[in-house]
Design an enzyme around this catalytic site. Sequence first.
Site, short mmCIF file in Angstrom:
data_model
loop_
_atom_site.label_atom_id
_atom_site.label_comp_id
_atom_site.label_asym_id
_atom_site.label_seq_id
_atom_site.Cartn_x
_atom_site.Cartn_y
_atom_site.Cartn_z
N LYS A 192 0.82 -1.20 0.00
CA LYS A 192 0.00 0.00 0.00
C LYS A 192 0.86 1.27 0.00
O LYS A 192 2.06 1.21 0.23
CB LYS A 192 -0.93 -0.02 1.23
CG LYS A 192 -1.93 -1.19 1.22
CD LYS A 192 -2.82 -1.20 -0.01
CE LYS A 192 -4.13 -1.93 0.17
NZ LYS A 192 -4.05 -3.40 0.10
C1 LIG Z 1 -5.39 -4.20 0.83
C2 LIG Z 1 -6.86 -4.04 0.86
C3 LIG Z 1 -7.64 -4.42 1.96
C4 LIG Z 1 -7.12 -5.21 3.12
O1 LIG Z 1 -5.97 -4.82 3.65
P1 LIG Z 1 -4.96 -5.85 4.40
O2 LIG Z 1 -4.19 -4.90 5.23
O3 LIG Z 1 -4.14 -6.50 3.33
O4 LIG Z 1 -5.77 -6.78 5.18
C5 LIG Z 1 -8.99 -4.13 1.94
N1 LIG Z 1 -9.57 -3.54 0.89
C6 LIG Z 1 -8.86 -3.19 -0.19
C7 LIG Z 1 -9.57 -2.51 -1.32
C8 LIG Z 1 -7.50 -3.44 -0.26
O5 LIG Z 1 -6.83 -3.12 -1.36
#
Ligand SMILES: *Cc1c(COP(=O)(O)O)cnc(C)c1O
Length: 405
Positions: A186
């Site tokens: 992210k």
């Molecule tokens: C990455 C992501 C999540 C979940 O995040 P994690 O930290 O990997 O559990 C939820 N929604 C979206 C749209 C994502 O891209």
Amino acid sequence: MPGFEFFGEEERKEVNDVLQTGILMRYGFDAARKGVWKSKELEEAICKTMNCKYAQLVSSGTAALTTALAALGVGAGDEVIMPAFTFVASFEAVLSVGAIPVLVDIDETLTMNPEAVRKAITPKTKCVMPVHMCGSMADLDALVQICKERNLLLLEDACQSIGASYKGKHLGTIGNAGTFSFDFVKTVTCAEGGAVLTNNEDTYIKCDGYSDHGHDHKGIDRGADLHPFIGYNFRISELHAAVGLAQIRKLDKFLEIQRKNHQQLKTILQQLPEISFRVIPDPAGDSCTFLSWFLPTEAIARAVVVELKDQNILAGNFYWFDNNWHYIRKWEHLKNISSLNNLNNPQKEALQRLNQASFTASDNVMNRCISSAISLTWAEEQIMQRGEKIVNAVKKTLLKQSVPA
Ligand SMILES: *Cc1c(COP(=O)(O)O)cnc(C)c1O
């Protein structure tokens, strides 16, 4: 795109502060931690950066969605409307609180189509959960209006769009609650982590307790805390929060670079009239982690993907239509109800219905779409080469298509 591209001295310094005290837990041990409270500091930084009242850190973005749904009172029997193009975490979180995921079509914003949301509302609908995919936003004015009219909760999944905004407000701060993910790919990363954002004190207090076994955090120590409701353990550690703290301080820089690189790549792709671009409800608020573009037909898009592969630049260019994490088409485990624990009957019935449901409108967007991830490390020269390779791949494909075999 990902913050791990800019990992350095700043992250190491914050982590070392924690290692020096040895207090890796975010709560308690007041004397021993010698004033080091990285999780609290990061929550304050999130509130300040995003201009929202409360932020609760948790262990992942998925945990953030689960915590937010629980805090908003979404549970067994409640329907949650979510888009067919998202990350699997969306339905995981909904199922985990006992609620029913209701999937609706997306449009050329790559986010839920407000008209499809209207059509999906039933007396059981409790929450609308837009997902701000690939750095940009859903049509929030329309969704806020629907939620107001129909008295529904709005939970924004902004996990992929940290730093993006809509008409001057940060994504994640517009609905009843919003979520971020700080997983490794992210925009801001701390390896594993997430946050719930809200402007509502009651929702925040519930998130705070729910993510830590229901502790009310009012006792003189943890043993003296009361448990006004049942919670779970979705806590973040101080080590993770420390990394996040260094990263969020770099967010403005990330956004500036992403926007510059995005614009440069877009300018190159714009040469071709056959390429069109994702509809962005508020272009000024795009965080520009991706440049998403469309080809005229599925056949052309597929041929371009093959061409990109041949030219060795498919990495970083995503054809989501064939991806088994992000689009309904390949969510076999969901459609087959392959759950380790027994789901409740309304959940099973809803998942069963997915096998008959058609997502033609979404298919017709997704099967023409390619998203190019924007790197923070690209030099101008590299963007130029990349852009030209993409343009050549498209030109070559169009030429082949126009010559009958
Ligand atoms: C990455 C992501 C999540 C979940 O995040 P994690 O930290 O990997 O559990 C939820 N929604 C979206 C749209 C994502 O891209």
